[in-house]
Design a protein around this motif. Structure first.
Motif, short mmCIF file in Angstrom:
data_model
loop_
_atom_site.label_atom_id
_atom_site.label_comp_id
_atom_site.label_asym_id
_atom_site.label_seq_id
_atom_site.Cartn_x
_atom_site.Cartn_y
_atom_site.Cartn_z
N LEU A 58 34.99 43.07 39.19
CA LEU A 58 35.82 41.91 38.87
C LEU A 58 36.72 41.57 40.05
O LEU A 58 37.19 42.45 40.77
CB LEU A 58 36.69 42.20 37.64
CG LEU A 58 35.99 42.26 36.29
CD1 LEU A 58 36.97 42.79 35.26
CD2 LEU A 58 35.48 40.89 35.88
N GLN B 2 42.30 39.21 40.60
CA GLN B 2 43.10 38.37 39.73
C GLN B 2 42.52 38.32 38.31
O GLN B 2 43.27 38.26 37.32
CB GLN B 2 43.22 36.94 40.31
CG GLN B 2 41.91 36.16 40.42
CD GLN B 2 41.21 36.39 41.75
OE1 GLN B 2 41.43 37.40 42.42
NE2 GLN B 2 40.38 35.43 42.15
N ASP B 3 41.18 38.39 38.20
CA ASP B 3 40.56 38.40 36.87
C ASP B 3 40.83 39.72 36.17
O ASP B 3 41.10 39.77 34.97
CB ASP B 3 39.06 38.16 36.98
CG ASP B 3 38.73 36.74 37.40
OD1 ASP B 3 39.53 35.83 37.10
OD2 ASP B 3 37.69 36.54 38.05
N ARG C 240 44.35 39.70 34.87
CA ARG C 240 44.53 38.82 33.71
C ARG C 240 43.93 39.44 32.46
O ARG C 240 44.54 39.41 31.38
CB ARG C 240 43.88 37.47 34.00
CG ARG C 240 43.98 36.45 32.87
CD ARG C 240 43.56 35.07 33.34
NE ARG C 240 42.23 35.11 33.94
CZ ARG C 240 41.10 35.02 33.23
NH1 ARG C 240 41.15 34.87 31.91
NH2 ARG C 240 39.92 35.04 33.83
N LEU C 241 42.74 40.04 32.58
CA LEU C 241 42.12 40.68 31.42
C LEU C 241 42.93 41.89 30.96
O LEU C 241 43.05 42.14 29.76
CB LEU C 241 40.69 41.09 31.75
CG LEU C 241 39.70 39.94 32.00
CD1 LEU C 241 38.36 40.48 32.44
CD2 LEU C 241 39.55 39.08 30.76
#
Length: 266
Positions: A227, A230-231, A234-235
């Protein structure tokens, strides 16, 4: 070899016959729930049977069991506590199965729920009979699932099938699981022991270093899409909000009180 015994029973029975080992989930009182003790025993057993010369491991429930595994041990889940951190028992057991040079065949009879299905999918091959059914049930508890686990499902299924499993939390029968590609083979219940035994012996006769390379190469290829930072951040924030929210606490309380949960989105 025999499984470690404690107040919960055998937990896991281990037998080695030549190059084939059999690991039997054996905690019927809790429907083979994946407690920390059982998972730790499983990780240790993989190393033990490899040292004894095993090349193939059959992972199964006791004969006649109606539940292959009920998934997470609910008694060990706590609202606000993440049981899927990489150092927790379940992720460690899944990594051990995927990283082991042994070819692991899951012999699935009876129902498989939640983390139990993830354990079966961490095996290399799945052979089921007509009594098998599978369900991904985190949404019934308000338990936020992790992206790494979803990636393993995406390696086996189209995204619409993954959504159906997780959004509905409803069981699918063995024939449907075969059609979706969740299991490799579907055989009659009366023939599954002989079928899995023959398959295990067939695989065990192949060159072990060549098989280990194929297994490890496939693992690396499946897991080679990290990933973006930033993803991932966020997750992780979304998971933390769900873990600490009222819905997860309500889901656990409803399960223990044997009632339908009242989720409010918080």
């Amino acid at each position: 070899m025999t499984g470690a015994r404690g107040r919960e029973g055998a937990l896991l029975r281990v037998e080695v016959a030549g190059c084939v080992a059999t690991l039997t989930l054996d905690n019927p009182q809790k429907r083979n729930a994946l407690s920390a003790a059982l998972l730790e025993r499983l990780v240790g057993a993989l190393g033990e049977i490899e040292a004894k010369g095993a090349r193939v491991a059959i992972l199964r429930a006791s004969p006649g069991a109606k539940v292959w595994s009920a998934g997470h041990d609910i008694d060990e889940l706590r609202a606000g506590v993440d049981m899927l951190d990489e150092d927790d028992p379940l992720p460690r057991a899944l990594r051990a199965l995927r990283a082991s040079p042994l070819v692991v065949i899951a012999q699935v009879q009876g129902s498989v729920w939640g983390a139990g299905l993830e354990l079966a999918l961490a095996s290399d091959l799945i052979v089921a009979d007509e009594t098998a059914s599978v369900a991904m049930t985190p949404a019934n508890l308000g338990l936020p699932y992790h992206a790494q686990g979803l990636a393993q499902f995406l390696a086996r299924l189209p995204v619409n099938r993954v959504k159906e499993l997780f959004f509905t939390a409803q069981p699918i029968d063995a024939a449907t699981a075969l059609g979706w590609g969740l299991v490799n083979r579907l055989v009659p219940a009366g023939e599954i022991d002989a079928h899995v035994g023959a398959l295990a012996r067939l695989v065990a006769a192949k060159a072990p270093l060549a098989l280990a390379l194929v297994k490890e190469s496939l693992r690396v290829l499946v897991e080679s899409r990290p990933l973006a930072p930033q993803d991932a951040a966020r997750l992780a924030q979304m998971r933390r909000r769900a873990l600490e929210g009222a819905d997860f606490a309500e889901g656990l309380a409803a399960f223990r009180e044997k009632r339908s949960p009242r989720f409010r989105g918080g």
